[in-house]
Design a protein around this motif. Structure first.
Motif, PDB file in Angstrom:
ATOM      1  N   LYS A  14      35.559  44.883  43.168  1.00 36.97           N
ATOM      2  CA  LYS A  14      36.444  43.621  43.535  1.00 36.97           C
ATOM      3  C   LYS A  14      37.808  43.606  42.719  1.00 36.97           C
ATOM      4  O   LYS A  14      37.663  44.113  41.489  1.00 36.97           O
ATOM      5  CB  LYS A  14      35.641  42.429  43.735  1.00 36.97           C
ATOM      6  CG  LYS A  14      35.513  42.023  42.330  1.00 36.97           C
ATOM      7  CD  LYS A  14      34.417  40.639  42.365  1.00 36.97           C
ATOM      8  CE  LYS A  14      33.872  39.989  41.003  1.00 36.97           C
ATOM      9  NZ  LYS A  14      33.486  38.788  40.998  1.00 36.97           N
ATOM     10  N   HIS A  15      38.766  42.906  42.966  1.00 31.13           N
ATOM     11  CA  HIS A  15      40.197  42.787  42.410  1.00 31.13           C
ATOM     12  C   HIS A  15      40.265  41.134  42.440  1.00 31.13           C
ATOM     13  O   HIS A  15      40.295  40.844  43.631  1.00 31.13           O
ATOM     14  CB  HIS A  15      41.125  43.734  42.751  1.00 31.13           C
ATOM     15  CG  HIS A  15      40.972  45.013  42.625  1.00 31.13           C
ATOM     16  ND1 HIS A  15      41.466  45.843  41.746  1.00 31.13           N
ATOM     17  CD2 HIS A  15      40.128  45.777  43.716  1.00 31.13           C
ATOM     18  CE1 HIS A  15      41.099  47.190  41.886  1.00 31.13           C
ATOM     19  NE2 HIS A  15      40.230  47.176  43.086  1.00 31.13           N
ATOM     20  N   VAL A  16      40.591  40.644  41.225  1.00 32.14           N
ATOM     21  CA  VAL A  16      40.951  39.397  41.317  1.00 32.14           C
ATOM     22  C   VAL A  16      42.538  38.969  40.749  1.00 32.14           C
ATOM     23  O   VAL A  16      43.085  39.661  39.876  1.00 32.14           O
ATOM     24  CB  VAL A  16      40.124  38.631  40.417  1.00 32.14           C
ATOM     25  CG1 VAL A  16      40.343  36.932  40.501  1.00 32.14           C
ATOM     26  CG2 VAL A  16      38.509  38.819  40.733  1.00 32.14           C
TER      27      VAL A  16
ATOM     28  N   LEU B 199      37.559  42.222  47.892  1.00 28.80           N
ATOM     29  CA  LEU B 199      36.198  42.537  47.884  1.00 28.80           C
ATOM     30  C   LEU B 199      35.743  43.519  48.882  1.00 28.80           C
ATOM     31  O   LEU B 199      36.054  43.531  50.059  1.00 28.80           O
ATOM     32  CB  LEU B 199      35.216  41.264  47.864  1.00 28.80           C
ATOM     33  CG  LEU B 199      33.761  41.385  47.992  1.00 28.80           C
ATOM     34  CD1 LEU B 199      33.259  42.073  46.640  1.00 28.80           C
ATOM     35  CD2 LEU B 199      32.926  40.285  48.343  1.00 28.80           C
TER      36      LEU B 199
ATOM     37  N   GLN C 238      39.799  33.211  49.069  1.00 29.91           N
ATOM     38  CA  GLN C 238      40.474  32.562  48.087  1.00 29.91           C
ATOM     39  C   GLN C 238      39.669  31.340  47.527  1.00 29.91           C
ATOM     40  O   GLN C 238      39.105  30.629  48.346  1.00 29.91           O
ATOM     41  CB  GLN C 238      41.779  31.827  48.782  1.00 29.91           C
ATOM     42  CG  GLN C 238      42.656  31.237  47.569  1.00 29.91           C
ATOM     43  CD  GLN C 238      44.031  30.943  48.074  1.00 29.91           C
ATOM     44  OE1 GLN C 238      44.488  30.743  49.163  1.00 29.91           O
ATOM     45  NE2 GLN C 238      45.013  30.766  47.297  1.00 29.91           N
TER      46      GLN C 238
ATOM     47  N   VAL D 141      40.251  36.809  45.593  1.00 30.67           N
ATOM     48  CA  VAL D 141      39.291  38.109  45.574  1.00 30.67           C
ATOM     49  C   VAL D 141      39.274  38.811  46.444  1.00 30.67           C
ATOM     50  O   VAL D 141      39.227  38.686  47.460  1.00 30.67           O
ATOM     51  CB  VAL D 141      38.034  37.357  45.158  1.00 30.67           C
ATOM     52  CG1 VAL D 141      37.049  38.279  44.787  1.00 30.67           C
ATOM     53  CG2 VAL D 141      37.847  36.537  44.082  1.00 30.67           C
TER      54      VAL D 141
ATOM     55  N   ASN E 150      45.545  35.750  40.228  1.00 33.14           N
ATOM     56  CA  ASN E 150      45.520  34.430  39.858  1.00 33.14           C
ATOM     57  C   ASN E 150      46.539  33.856  40.602  1.00 33.14           C
ATOM     58  O   ASN E 150      47.891  34.617  40.901  1.00 33.14           O
ATOM     59  CB  ASN E 150      45.583  34.199  38.216  1.00 33.14           C
ATOM     60  CG  ASN E 150      44.462  34.942  37.664  1.00 33.14           C
ATOM     61  OD1 ASN E 150      44.678  35.872  36.867  1.00 33.14           O
ATOM     62  ND2 ASN E 150      43.243  34.439  38.087  1.00 33.14           N
TER      63      ASN E 150
ATOM     64  N   ASP F 130      42.693  31.505  42.643  1.00 40.26           N
ATOM     65  CA  ASP F 130      42.358  33.015  42.489  1.00 40.26           C
ATOM     66  C   ASP F 130      42.178  33.459  43.885  1.00 40.26           C
ATOM     67  O   ASP F 130      41.424  32.927  44.785  1.00 40.26           O
ATOM     68  CB  ASP F 130      41.080  32.778  41.655  1.00 40.26           C
ATOM     69  CG  ASP F 130      41.440  32.565  40.046  1.00 40.26           C
ATOM     70  OD1 ASP F 130      42.552  32.640  39.954  1.00 40.26           O
ATOM     71  OD2 ASP F 130      40.316  32.590  39.497  1.00 40.26           O
TER      72      ASP F 130
END
Length: 470
Positions: free
Chosen positions: A238-240, A231, A180, A229, A242, A227
């Motif tokens: 990776k995926h993010v 990974l 994070q 992440v 919010n 955010d």
């Protein structure tokens, strides 16, 4: 730099007759005793005669300690930290098979991936930079932030990610990790000209940019989440997500659960479950209101949290539960659930946790929060008075110290996912209840020192009654 192990693998063997006193004559034994005593006396005299280096507070900061040591699951890597009392420490990474020793300045909180594919750690800002910021009395948002380091052990490549708040890796299986980010504030716009050199149009444009900067900055500062992440360090996928306020990675790496909080005109909470193998996320919950206390069971198949749609300062919370393969989470405990004492509800101050086997969900309960009456008095119209009586169970100073604790007092309860049954275990007469066998046991142990609180004033012993609760 290689770590020297010289001398550690050298073993000196002796024959039994060389070291056994049974083979020595009494005369030889007396001679040996005399020689030993004389040697000890001479060594003591020599040691006393040596000039001792005095110790003063100036040397304390240079004293170092060893901490954070761990071994990878395959046993081929070792990491540890060496930190001075004051200043920058060092994180060391030792490869057992080759004897090579690498170091990372200011590294700490390192963890190996379950399959020893990579080593991840945090990196502190330089001590001098942090100290300078503290002396300047900078606000927390403006303080120097930690970075994250990910070292691929086979490829021997290091990736650094700035401004990372926290990270998690699975314990037993899996490659995917989560981290994070800190709140990243936008850069303040810089004017090309001095104010007196600007035209009216340029001044107006600069004013608009300053207002926009302030609006964006205030929004980020007020936001509860940042955010997240997810990974795969090996493939780089990776995926993010919010506005995440809390996240959890299962021990086997099969699930990542996280809570998303947004606020426009009203609060809105979402809870999602991400499956790394499929790289898919499931929205388990989405509703207007506030969620807190997200937890996951050990197997990584169940989630739970508290939720309220109240807008009052003191909110009434309910318990929400989700299990893998369910489309959405459901509210399982509220103030009218069978087993809930009358006038009680789920306490926001209670600690949520699953039993080790996942068959029970523990939470706290308490009296429903009272609706606060509208305050019509001014501050200078209010009066406060402390009243204490000798009949009170606690002395007044102790009462004052425990005000917050008593306001947040809650009592242990359990909910069973398989049957949907709720059991209240603690109560005002038995305020403290501890589960046994990691929460799996048939019995729990309750304790109460309420009848003996007056004795605290003149006795050192803390007496308690102990209860066995089924």
């Amino acid at each position: 730099m290689a770590l020297s192990l010289e001398g550690l693998d050298t073993v000196t063997s002796h024959k039994k007759e060389d070291i056994s006193l049974n083979t020595l004559t009494m005369k030889n034994y007396k001679n040996l005793k005399t020689v030993l005593l004389t040697s000890m006396m001479l060594f003591s005299i020599w040691s006393f005669g040596q000039q001792k280096v005095p110790l003063d507070p100036s040397v304390y900061d240079s004293w170092k300690s060893l901490s954070g040591y761990q071994i990878s699951n395959d046993g081929y890597w070792i990491s540890y930290e060496v930190n001075p009392q004051v200043g920058d420490g060092t994180l060391f990474l030792y490869q057992v098979s080759t004897g090579s020793l690498d170091s990372v300045p200011r590294g700490y909180k390192g963890k190996f991936a379950p399959g020893t594919e990579y080593f991840v750690f945090k990196i502190k800002p330089p001590f001098s930079v942090t100290r300078k910021a503290k002396k300047a009395k900078k606000k927390p948002d403006a303080m120097p932030k930690d970075s994250l380091g990910i070292y691929l052990l086979s490829a021997k490549t290091l990736t650094k990610i700035p401004e990372v708040k926290s990270y998690q890796v699975p314990v037993k299986e899996g490659v995917w990790m989560a981290y994070q980010l800190e709140k990243i504030l936008p850069e303040k716009p810089k004017a090309d000209k001095k104010k007196e050199e600007m035209s009216e149009q340029e001044k107006e444009q600069a004013k608009k940019e300053a207002a926009k900067f302030k609006k964006e900055t205030d929004k980020i500062k007020k936001a509860k989440g940042t955010d997240l992440v997810l990974l795969d360090p090996l493939s780089g996928k990776k995926h993010v997500f919010n506005n995440v306020t809390k996240y959890l990675v299962s021990d086997k790496g099969s699930l990542v659960g996280f809570m998303v909080y947004t606020k426009d005109s009203i609060d809105h909470t979402r809870v999602l479950a991400f499956e790394p193998k499929k790289e898919t996320e499931t929205e388990t919950w989405s509703a207007d209101g506030t969620g807190k206390g997200l937890i996951m069971d050990k197997a990584g198949t169940q989630l739970s949290f508290m939720f309220t749609s109240d807008t009052a300062k003191r909110k009434l919370y309910n318990l929400v539960y989700w299990k893998k393969h369910l489309k959405s989470a459901k509210m399982v405990v509220d103030s009218v659930t069978t087993g809930m004492p009358e006038g009680w509800s789920v306490s926001e101050f209670g600690k949520l946790r699953f039993s080790d086997n996942g068959n029970r969900l523990y939470f706290g309960t308490a009296l429903k929060p009272e609706i606060e009456k509208k305050d019509t008095l001014l501050k200078d119209e209010k009066y406060s008075l402390d009243i204490w009586s000798w009949t009170d169970p606690l002395m007044q100073p102790m009462q004052k110290l425990q005000v917050k604790k008593e306001q947040e007092r809650n009592y242990l309860a359990a909910w069973f996912p398989k049957t949907g049954r709720m059991i209240q275990e603690g109560n005002p007469e038995i305020p403290d209840v501890k589960t046994l066998e990691k929460g799996n046991g048939t019995y729990a142990m309750g304790t109460s020192g309420l009848p003996y609180r007056k004795l605290i004033s003149w006795e050192a012993n803390r007496y308690q009654d102990v209860y066995l609760i089924e």
